[in-house]
Design an enzyme around this catalytic site. Structure first.
Site, PDB file in Angstrom:
ATOM      1  N   ASN A 105       0.836  -1.200   0.179  1.00  0.00           N
ATOM      2  CA  ASN A 105      -0.005  -0.156  -0.035  1.00  0.00           C
ATOM      3  C   ASN A 105       0.887   1.148  -0.116  1.00  0.00           C
ATOM      4  OD1 ASN A 105      -2.445   1.728   1.129  1.00  0.00           O
ATOM      5  ND2 ASN A 105      -0.792   1.978   2.685  1.00  0.00           N
ATOM      6  N   TYR A 108       2.836  10.587 -11.167  1.00  0.00           N
ATOM      7  CA  TYR A 108       2.460   9.746 -10.453  1.00  0.00           C
ATOM      8  C   TYR A 108       1.286   8.711 -11.201  1.00  0.00           C
ATOM      9  CZ  TYR A 108      -0.983   8.340  -7.004  1.00  0.00           C
ATOM     10  OH  TYR A 108      -1.633   7.417  -6.014  1.00  0.00           O
TER      11      TYR A 108
HETATM   12  N1  LIG Z   1      -6.079   8.708  -1.232  1.00  0.00           N
HETATM   13  C1  LIG Z   1      -6.372   8.531  -2.452  1.00  0.00           C
HETATM   14  O1  LIG Z   1      -7.210   9.398  -2.921  1.00  0.00           O
HETATM   15  C2  LIG Z   1      -5.779   7.562  -3.337  1.00  0.00           C
HETATM   16  C3  LIG Z   1      -6.243   7.293  -4.555  1.00  0.00           C
HETATM   17  C4  LIG Z   1      -5.493   6.354  -5.128  1.00  0.00           C
HETATM   18  C5  LIG Z   1      -4.459   5.665  -4.729  1.00  0.00           C
HETATM   19  N2  LIG Z   1      -3.947   5.918  -3.441  1.00  0.00           N
HETATM   20  C6  LIG Z   1      -2.969   5.223  -3.138  1.00  0.00           C
HETATM   21  O2  LIG Z   1      -3.125   4.600  -1.902  1.00  0.00           O
HETATM   22  C7  LIG Z   1      -1.853   4.417  -1.163  1.00  0.00           C
HETATM   23  C8  LIG Z   1      -2.215   4.744   0.307  1.00  0.00           C
HETATM   24  O3  LIG Z   1      -2.220   6.016   0.383  1.00  0.00           O
HETATM   25  P1  LIG Z   1      -3.183   6.885   1.443  1.00  0.00           P
HETATM   26  O4  LIG Z   1      -4.011   7.697   0.382  1.00  0.00           O
HETATM   27  O5  LIG Z   1      -3.866   6.103   2.376  1.00  0.00           O
HETATM   28  O6  LIG Z   1      -2.375   8.100   1.838  1.00  0.00           O
HETATM   29  P2  LIG Z   1      -1.354   8.263   3.135  1.00  0.00           P
HETATM   30  O7  LIG Z   1      -2.135   8.481   4.251  1.00  0.00           O
HETATM   31  O8  LIG Z   1      -0.219   9.145   2.732  1.00  0.00           O
HETATM   32  O9  LIG Z   1      -0.941   6.852   3.155  1.00  0.00           O
HETATM   33  C9  LIG Z   1       0.546   6.490   2.591  1.00  0.00           C
HETATM   34  C10 LIG Z   1       1.452   5.682   3.656  1.00  0.00           C
HETATM   35  O10 LIG Z   1       2.622   5.050   2.977  1.00  0.00           O
HETATM   36  C11 LIG Z   1       3.659   5.206   3.766  1.00  0.00           C
HETATM   37  N3  LIG Z   1       4.850   5.396   2.952  1.00  0.00           N
HETATM   38  C12 LIG Z   1       4.890   6.167   1.649  1.00  0.00           C
HETATM   39  N4  LIG Z   1       6.455   6.150   1.369  1.00  0.00           N
HETATM   40  C13 LIG Z   1       6.741   5.214   1.974  1.00  0.00           C
HETATM   41  C14 LIG Z   1       8.092   4.473   1.904  1.00  0.00           C
HETATM   42  N5  LIG Z   1       8.973   5.004   1.197  1.00  0.00           N
HETATM   43  N6  LIG Z   1       8.485   3.937   2.842  1.00  0.00           N
HETATM   44  C15 LIG Z   1       7.658   3.203   3.936  1.00  0.00           C
HETATM   45  N7  LIG Z   1       6.275   3.833   4.009  1.00  0.00           N
HETATM   46  C16 LIG Z   1       5.770   4.751   3.126  1.00  0.00           C
HETATM   47  C17 LIG Z   1       3.231   6.443   4.343  1.00  0.00           C
HETATM   48  O11 LIG Z   1       3.937   6.322   5.920  1.00  0.00           O
HETATM   49  P3  LIG Z   1       5.199   7.098   6.238  1.00  0.00           P
HETATM   50  O12 LIG Z   1       5.143   8.570   5.449  1.00  0.00           O
HETATM   51  O13 LIG Z   1       5.296   7.244   7.659  1.00  0.00           O
HETATM   52  O14 LIG Z   1       6.248   6.266   5.537  1.00  0.00           O
HETATM   53  C18 LIG Z   1       1.760   6.350   4.770  1.00  0.00           C
HETATM   54  O15 LIG Z   1       1.223   5.672   5.855  1.00  0.00           O
HETATM   55  C19 LIG Z   1      -0.974   4.826  -1.762  1.00  0.00           C
HETATM   56  O16 LIG Z   1      -0.264   4.018  -2.576  1.00  0.00           O
HETATM   57  C20 LIG Z   1      -1.607   6.095  -2.879  1.00  0.00           C
HETATM   58  O17 LIG Z   1      -0.530   6.146  -4.002  1.00  0.00           O
HETATM   59  C21 LIG Z   1      -4.507   6.851  -2.615  1.00  0.00           C
END
Ligand SMILES: NC(=O)c1ccc[n+]([C@@H]2O[C@H](COP(=O)([O-])OP(=O)(O)OC[C@H]3O[C@@H](n4cnc5c(N)ncnc54)[C@H](OP(=O)(O)O)[C@@H]3O)[C@@H](O)[C@H]2O)c1
Length: 241
Positions: A80, A144
Site C-alpha cells: 500500500n 504519478y
Molecule cells: N487517497 C487517495 O485518494 C488515493 C487514490 C488512489 C490511490 N492511492 C494510493 O493509496 C496508497 C495509500 O495512500 P493514502 O491515500 O492512504 O495516503 P497516506 O495516508 O499518505 O498513506 C501512505 C502511507 O505510505 C507510507 N509510505 C509512503 N512512502 C513510504 C516509504 N518510502 N516507505 C515506507 N512507507 C511509506 C506512509 O507512511 P510514512 O510517511 O510514515 O512512511 C503512509 O502511511 C498509496 O499507494 C496511494 O498512492 C490513494
C-alpha cells in the site's frame, strides 16, 4: 475454524493502509505495519495489537534489514505504501528528470522491493499479494499516474510468476479517497469534495474502509481463482475495462 494469518501492510500507519490493517486485525489476523514514521505505525500497532516496523521502502538495504526482522512465514502482503512527490522545480530538464525519477522511486520501488524481499516467505499455496494502484494509473495524471500504471503492469508479471505456486497477485485501484495523508500539494476543500463526489456514480467520495473491504476480499482464501486482476473501487468514477 478460521486460522490466524500473518499479514504485512506497508504504509499501515495512516489512510488506506491503516484501514486495511484494522480490518485484518479485526478478523483475527496477526498484522505487521510498515512505514517511515515510527510514531504513526506504533500508534496503529498499539491500537489493534499488531507489530510496527519502521523502514523507508525506497531504500534496498533498509528493506533487506527490515525484512530480516519479519517472520519466516507470511500469508498476505499488502503493498500500500506510496506517495506523490513535489512537482518539478522548473522546466529545466534536470528538474523534470529528478521529478520523474523521484515519483517512480516513491510509487514503484516500495511495492517491488518489499515483494522481492518477502516472496520466498509467502505461503505456498494460498499466499496473497495485493498492491494498491490508482485510477490515476488508468487515466493519466502525469508522473504519478505513470508510476501507478507501472505498478499495474508489474503486477501482471508478478501474478504470472507466482501463480504456479498457488499465490495470487492483484491490484486494488482506488479512486479519490478522503481522510488520508495523500495529497499534500492539493487543496481539498468542501467544494472540491463535492466536485469529486459528483463525478462518481454513487455520489460520494471514497473512504479508506471502502478500499480495505476490497483488499480483504481479494486476500481471502475464497479469492484463490482471482489473479492478475484489477479491482476498481472508485464509486464508478472511472469505469473498469
Ligand atoms: N487517497 C487517495 O485518494 C488515493 C487514490 C488512489 C490511490 N492511492 C494510493 O493509496 C496508497 C495509500 O495512500 P493514502 O491515500 O492512504 O495516503 P497516506 O495516508 O499518505 O498513506 C501512505 C502511507 O505510505 C507510507 N509510505 C509512503 N512512502 C513510504 C516509504 N518510502 N516507505 C515506507 N512507507 C511509506 C506512509 O507512511 P510514512 O510517511 O510514515 O512512511 C503512509 O502511511 C498509496 O499507494 C496511494 O498512492 C490513494
Amino acid at each position: 475454524m478460521r486460522t490466524e494469518r500473518c499479514v504485512v501492510v506497508s504504509g499501515g500507519g495512516s489512510g488506506i493502509g491503516l484501514a486495511v490493517a484494522r480490518r485484518f486485525a479485526k478478523s483475527g489476523d496477526r498484522v505487521i505495519v510498515l512505514g517511515r514514521r515510527l510514531d504513526r505505525i506504533t500508534a496503529a500497532a498499539e491500537e489493534f495489537g499488531g507489530t510496527a516496523l519502521a523502514v523507508d521502502l525506497t531504500d534496498p538495504q533498509a528493506v533487506e534489514d527490515a525484512c530480516a526482522r519479519l517472520p519466516e512465514h507470511i500469508d498476505v502482503l499488502v503493498n500500500n505504501a506510496g506517495e506523490r512527490v513535489p512537482p518539478a522545480a522548473g522546466p529545466d530538464l534536470v528538474d523534470v528528470a529528478a521529478h520523474w525519477r523521484a515519483q517512480f522511486d516513491h510509487v514503484v520501488l516500495p511495492a517491488v522491493l518489499l515483494t522481492e524481499a518477502l516472496l520466498p516467505r509467502i505461503a505456498r499455496p494460498g499466499g496473497r499479494i495485493v498492491s494498491i494502484g490508482s485510477t490515476a494509473g488508468l487515466r493519466g495524471n502525469n508522473a504519478y499516474g505513470a508510476a501507478k500504471a507501472a505498478v499495474h503492469a508489474w503486477n501482471h508479471t508478478l501474478a504470472t510468476r507466482v501463480g504456479p505456486d498457488g499465490i495470487t497477485a492483484n491490484v486494488v485501484i482506488p479512486g479519490f479517497v478522503a481522510d488520508t495523508g495523500f495529497r499534500f500539494d492539493m487543496t481539498i476543500d468542501e467544494a472540491e469534495h463535492a466536485r469529486r463526489a459528483e463525478a462518481t456514480l454513487v455520489k460520494r467520495v471514497g473512504r479508506p474502509e471502502d478500499i480495505a473491504a476490497a483488499v480483504v476480499f481479494v486476500a481471502s482464501p475464497e479469492a484463490g481463482y482471482m489473479s492478475g486482476e484489477f479491482v476498481n473501487v472508485s464509486g464508478g468514477h472511472v469505469l473498469g475495462r
